[in-house]
Design a protein around this motif. Structure first.
Motif, PDB file in Angstrom:
ATOM      1  N   LEU A  58       0.809  -1.259  -0.180  1.00 47.73           N
ATOM      2  CA  LEU A  58       0.051  -0.065   0.173  1.00 47.73           C
ATOM      3  C   LEU A  58       0.842   1.238  -0.045  1.00 47.73           C
ATOM      4  O   LEU A  58       0.472   2.384  -0.738  1.00 47.73           O
ATOM      5  CB  LEU A  58      -0.905   0.180   1.245  1.00 47.73           C
ATOM      6  N   ARG A  82      -2.585  -5.816  -7.804  1.00 49.76           N
ATOM      7  CA  ARG A  82      -3.986  -5.888  -7.102  1.00 49.76           C
ATOM      8  C   ARG A  82      -4.023  -7.458  -7.110  1.00 49.76           C
ATOM      9  O   ARG A  82      -4.900  -7.968  -6.148  1.00 49.76           O
ATOM     10  CB  ARG A  82      -4.928  -5.220  -8.171  1.00 49.76           C
ATOM     11  N   ARG A  85      -1.891  -9.057  -4.423  1.00 51.20           N
ATOM     12  CA  ARG A  85      -2.375  -9.069  -3.093  1.00 51.20           C
ATOM     13  C   ARG A  85      -3.570 -10.097  -2.639  1.00 51.20           C
ATOM     14  O   ARG A  85      -3.642 -10.486  -1.417  1.00 51.20           O
ATOM     15  CB  ARG A  85      -3.039  -7.595  -2.945  1.00 51.20           C
ATOM     16  N   PHE A  92      -7.105  -6.983  10.574  1.00 55.12           N
ATOM     17  CA  PHE A  92      -6.960  -5.575  11.210  1.00 55.12           C
ATOM     18  C   PHE A  92      -7.566  -5.354  12.528  1.00 55.12           C
ATOM     19  O   PHE A  92      -8.612  -6.146  12.905  1.00 55.12           O
ATOM     20  CB  PHE A  92      -7.834  -4.565  10.216  1.00 55.12           C
ATOM     21  N   TYR A 109     -16.822 -10.721  -0.346  1.00 50.61           N
ATOM     22  CA  TYR A 109     -16.230  -9.416  -0.929  1.00 50.61           C
ATOM     23  C   TYR A 109     -14.891  -9.561  -1.932  1.00 50.61           C
ATOM     24  O   TYR A 109     -14.836  -9.467  -3.189  1.00 50.61           O
ATOM     25  CB  TYR A 109     -15.860  -8.218  -0.092  1.00 50.61           C
ATOM     26  N   VAL A 113     -14.106  -9.456  -5.871  1.00 47.90           N
ATOM     27  CA  VAL A 113     -13.151  -8.501  -6.313  1.00 47.90           C
ATOM     28  C   VAL A 113     -12.336  -9.649  -7.331  1.00 47.90           C
ATOM     29  O   VAL A 113     -11.827  -9.243  -8.333  1.00 47.90           O
ATOM     30  CB  VAL A 113     -12.135  -8.148  -5.300  1.00 47.90           C
TER      31      VAL A 113
ATOM     32  N   GLU B 129      -8.969   0.920   3.069  1.00 46.82           N
ATOM     33  CA  GLU B 129      -7.665   0.231   3.074  1.00 46.82           C
ATOM     34  C   GLU B 129      -7.734  -1.225   3.068  1.00 46.82           C
ATOM     35  O   GLU B 129      -6.984  -1.783   2.199  1.00 46.82           O
ATOM     36  CB  GLU B 129      -6.796   0.453   4.325  1.00 46.82           C
ATOM     37  N   ALA B 130      -8.749  -1.886   3.772  1.00 44.41           N
ATOM     38  CA  ALA B 130      -9.068  -3.283   3.860  1.00 44.41           C
ATOM     39  C   ALA B 130      -9.297  -3.524   2.334  1.00 44.41           C
ATOM     40  O   ALA B 130      -8.916  -4.557   1.757  1.00 44.41           O
ATOM     41  CB  ALA B 130     -10.187  -3.558   4.694  1.00 44.41           C
ATOM     42  N   ALA B 131     -10.531  -2.734   1.735  1.00 40.06           N
ATOM     43  CA  ALA B 131     -10.633  -3.069   0.229  1.00 40.06           C
ATOM     44  C   ALA B 131      -9.588  -3.036  -0.662  1.00 40.06           C
ATOM     45  O   ALA B 131      -9.344  -3.987  -1.549  1.00 40.06           O
ATOM     46  CB  ALA B 131     -11.876  -2.158  -0.256  1.00 40.06           C
ATOM     47  N   ARG B 132      -8.579  -2.002  -0.394  1.00 42.17           N
ATOM     48  CA  ARG B 132      -7.263  -2.011  -1.265  1.00 42.17           C
ATOM     49  C   ARG B 132      -6.527  -3.363  -1.123  1.00 42.17           C
ATOM     50  O   ARG B 132      -5.994  -3.751  -2.159  1.00 42.17           O
ATOM     51  CB  ARG B 132      -6.500  -0.623  -0.869  1.00 42.17           C
ATOM     52  N   VAL B 133      -6.171  -3.658   0.159  1.00 43.37           N
ATOM     53  CA  VAL B 133      -5.317  -4.839   0.351  1.00 43.37           C
ATOM     54  C   VAL B 133      -6.052  -5.870  -0.368  1.00 43.37           C
ATOM     55  O   VAL B 133      -5.222  -7.164  -0.685  1.00 43.37           O
ATOM     56  CB  VAL B 133      -5.518  -5.043   1.859  1.00 43.37           C
ATOM     57  N   MET B 134      -7.476  -6.058  -0.416  1.00 39.94           N
ATOM     58  CA  MET B 134      -8.093  -7.250  -1.040  1.00 39.94           C
ATOM     59  C   MET B 134      -8.103  -7.209  -2.467  1.00 39.94           C
ATOM     60  O   MET B 134      -8.759  -8.081  -3.214  1.00 39.94           O
ATOM     61  CB  MET B 134      -9.612  -7.495  -0.556  1.00 39.94           C
ATOM     62  N   GLY B 135      -7.327  -6.073  -3.047  1.00 42.77           N
ATOM     63  CA  GLY B 135      -7.298  -6.068  -4.594  1.00 42.77           C
ATOM     64  C   GLY B 135      -8.354  -5.351  -5.234  1.00 42.77           C
ATOM     65  O   GLY B 135      -8.512  -5.585  -6.361  1.00 42.77           O
ATOM     66  N   SER B 136      -9.129  -4.562  -4.564  1.00 41.25           N
ATOM     67  CA  SER B 136     -10.029  -3.742  -5.377  1.00 41.25           C
ATOM     68  C   SER B 136      -9.605  -2.664  -6.249  1.00 41.25           C
ATOM     69  O   SER B 136      -8.522  -1.968  -5.882  1.00 41.25           O
ATOM     70  CB  SER B 136     -10.997  -3.109  -4.329  1.00 41.25           C
ATOM     71  N   THR B 137     -10.378  -2.623  -7.324  1.00 45.43           N
ATOM     72  CA  THR B 137      -9.990  -1.371  -8.235  1.00 45.43           C
ATOM     73  C   THR B 137     -10.659  -0.068  -7.426  1.00 45.43           C
ATOM     74  O   THR B 137     -11.449  -0.149  -6.725  1.00 45.43           O
ATOM     75  CB  THR B 137     -10.746  -1.411  -9.602  1.00 45.43           C
ATOM     76  N   LYS B 140     -14.511  -0.050  -7.915  1.00 44.82           N
ATOM     77  CA  LYS B 140     -15.036  -1.038  -7.014  1.00 44.82           C
ATOM     78  C   LYS B 140     -15.035  -0.211  -5.362  1.00 44.82           C
ATOM     79  O   LYS B 140     -16.231  -0.468  -4.908  1.00 44.82           O
ATOM     80  CB  LYS B 140     -14.419  -2.273  -7.163  1.00 44.82           C
ATOM     81  N   ILE B 141     -14.001   0.281  -4.996  1.00 41.57           N
ATOM     82  CA  ILE B 141     -13.884   0.893  -3.687  1.00 41.57           C
ATOM     83  C   ILE B 141     -15.045   2.110  -3.592  1.00 41.57           C
ATOM     84  O   ILE B 141     -15.738   2.130  -2.467  1.00 41.57           O
ATOM     85  CB  ILE B 141     -12.438   1.645  -3.355  1.00 41.57           C
TER      86      ILE B 141
END
Lengths: 329, 225
Positions: A58, A82, A85, A92, A109, A113, B129-137, B140-141
């Protein structure tokens, strides 16, 4: 030695600011073998959060590299990152579930993705909820769950895409001690069953005592100490050993001194340590003590309160008995 | 003769009040829809470009922020007169409720954009941040995390905006938009017909209450925290 599953090499992260640059990570080297549970401890500001943000990329490291499962993540372009990851599951402190989605939809979710078809998602979600002991709670909303249950959902979500690595950022810091123990037991159980590599960032030594195989102490963005928990506690004078097997800070009488005694039962039995202490004479008191079994090793630490004049003689006799002893005050 | 009969006997109330109510509802409904359609993307842009947003863009954020602030600081009475040429260009006339939709929308968009931005800001950065770690575009976020999680707040923002639009619409009555505002002013104020004034106020109060009740109920239904 098998190749490391998580490997950080000379990792540096510098935040440029007006005036002086802030060095958050200053050359971190770390290797965690497959299926290990590794703890990263340190005070706030030691660089733990930056480290985890660099691990998931990140934040791009300023220099050095991050490799997970043999792939160097820190060089990947954003689009490739992406999908990369998905091999990292993350848990968290504040769980970060989506309140507008049911438990099942939260766990689904990461599958959405990843483009998993709807029909396959439902089966996988049910399987994951069973895995974390929340079977049948899929239709609840996170707002209806307790803190421990929410963290179980968080763990199920982190495991959805079958990651090779589970990163836990202070996973139990918002939980009470009984719930903490349950969550840690779950993480250990998942490691045993799935063979996943776990990295836990924490400021709680209890977490390290409870489940970590190995541990790293960070300070000012540097690795101060690192190693298997059993070895670290055997380095009696080290900071980690002191924090893992703590003895309280004691008030000191006039003309008295404190001597700290530490041992592992690999070297000397507890009864021999105690008889050596008893042999020091009537003026020597055991003021505090801890005996614990950590990573399969029984370790003890005693705080002796004795007249200042007897310190030298006591140290000689304790060392002769094969016990580590040093004056603390 | 009771007061109720007196109200019904009043020709103005009997003939013009229903029509005026309908006009008000029409202009508020159309401008509300347009406000949300234009204001939500603007609010999303304000949020996304702000520091700590999805795509921080200092320049874009300050330019858009400045434009929105200018829009918000213009008093509606002045705005609606200032945009008359624009209204004529868009609608072909400056009279009637259809023409009023233009200044109403222009007045409400910056207001709603700011409300939407703050509703989006209520979504904890941890979820993003959680969504980004899960690889979201980013897309999508924006949709599945930010807007969806902010939905109860966004619905409340719509409610507040619609209520403000009703109040703006009464002002628009002054320049020929029709509706309850025009009725209250031309009969209640200029011809001293207190009954008409009171009737208009009662209808507006009832409409505002109804909107608030419905808005709160929808927001509550969507809120699972």
């Amino acid at each position: 030695m098998p190749p490391a599953h998580i490997e950080l090499t000379a990792l540096r992260k510098v935040y440029p600011t007006r005036g002086e640059d802030v060095v958050a990570l200053d050359g971190i080297d770390l290797a965690v073998p497959r299926a290990a549970i590794h703890g990263i401890v340190g005070r706030s500001g030691a660089g733990k959060s930056t480290l985890i943000r660099c691990l998931t990329v990140l934040e791009r490291p300023t220099s050095g590299s991050v490799a997970v499962d043999g792939e160097v993540l820190s060089d990947l372009p954003e689009a490739r990152l992406r999908s990369a990851r998905r091999r990292i599951g993350m848990v968290f402190q504040h769980v970060n579930l989506l309140d507008s989605r049911t438990v099942a939809a939260n766990v689904a979710y990461p599958l959405e993705v990843a483009g998993v078809p709807r029909a396959r998602r439902a089966a996988r979600v049910a399987e994951l909820l069973d895995l974390v002991g929340l079977g049948g709670r899929g239709d609840s909303y996170p707002g209806q769950l307790s803190g421990g249950q929410k963290q179980r959902v968080g763990i199920a979500r982190a495991l959805a895409t079958e990651p090779a690595v589970l990163l836990c950022d202070e996973p139990t810091s918002a939980l009470d001690s009984a719930t903490t123990r349950q969550i840690l037991a779950l993480i250990r159980d998942l490691r045993d069953r799935l063979g996943i590599t776990v990295l836990i960032i924490t400021h709680e030594m209890a977490v390290v005592r409870e489940i970590c195989d190995s541990v790293t102490l960070l300070e000012h963005g540097r690795v101060v100490e690192s190693g298997p928990v059993g070895d670290v506690v055997a380095h009696y004078g080290s900071r980690l050993a002191r924090e893992l097997i703590p003895v309280p800070d004691l008030p000191l009488g006039d003309q008295r001194s404190l001597v700290e005694v530490a041992y592992t039962t690999d070297d000397v039995a507890t009864r021999d340590v105690l008889s050596a202490v008893a042999g020091l004479g009537a003026q020597v008191e055991i003021a505090a003590g801890t005996i614990e079994t950590l990573a399969g090793r029984r370790v003890g630490r005693l705080q002796l309160d004795l007249p200042a004049g007897e310190v030298d003689a006591a140290l000689v006799r304790l060392h002769a008995a094969g016990v580590h002893a040093e004056v603390t005050r | 003769m009771s007061w109720w009969d007196a109200l019904l006997e009043n020709d103005i109330i009997r003939e013009r009040l229903p029509l005026a109510t309908l006009e008000t509802l029409e202009m508020v409904a159309v401008s509300s829809v347009l406000t949300v359609l234009l204001g939500l993307p603007l609010g999303m842009l304000l949020h996304a470009t702000s520091p700590g947003g999805l795509t921080p863009q200092r320049t874009v954020a300050s330019v858009v922020g400045f434009v929105v602030n200018v829009g918000r600081s213009l008093p509606f009475v002045i705005l609606m007169i200032a945009v008359l040429p624009f209204t004529r260009w868009v609608v072909g006339t400056t009279l009637g409720w259809q023409a009023a939709v233009v200044p109403l929308t222009l007045g409400a968009v910056p207001f709603f954009a700011r409300l939407a931005e703050s509703a989006l800001r209520e979504v904890s950065p941890g979820k993003v941040e959680a969504a980004r770690v899960m690889g979201s575009t980013r897309g999508k976020i924006l949709g599945a995390v930010l807007v969806r999680e902010a939905l109860p707040g966004l619905v409340s923002a719509v409610t507040v905006t619609v209520v403000s639009l009703i109040s703006f619409s009464a002002m628009a009555g002054v320049i020929g938009a029709g509706g309850l505002g025009a009725l209250a002013i031309s009969y209640g104020y200029q011809r001293f017909d207190t009954a008409v004034m009171v009737a208009c106020i009662v209808v507006i109060v009832v409409v505002v209450q109804a909107i608030q009740v419905v808005g709160d109920a929808v927001a509550r239904r969507l809120d699972h925290r």
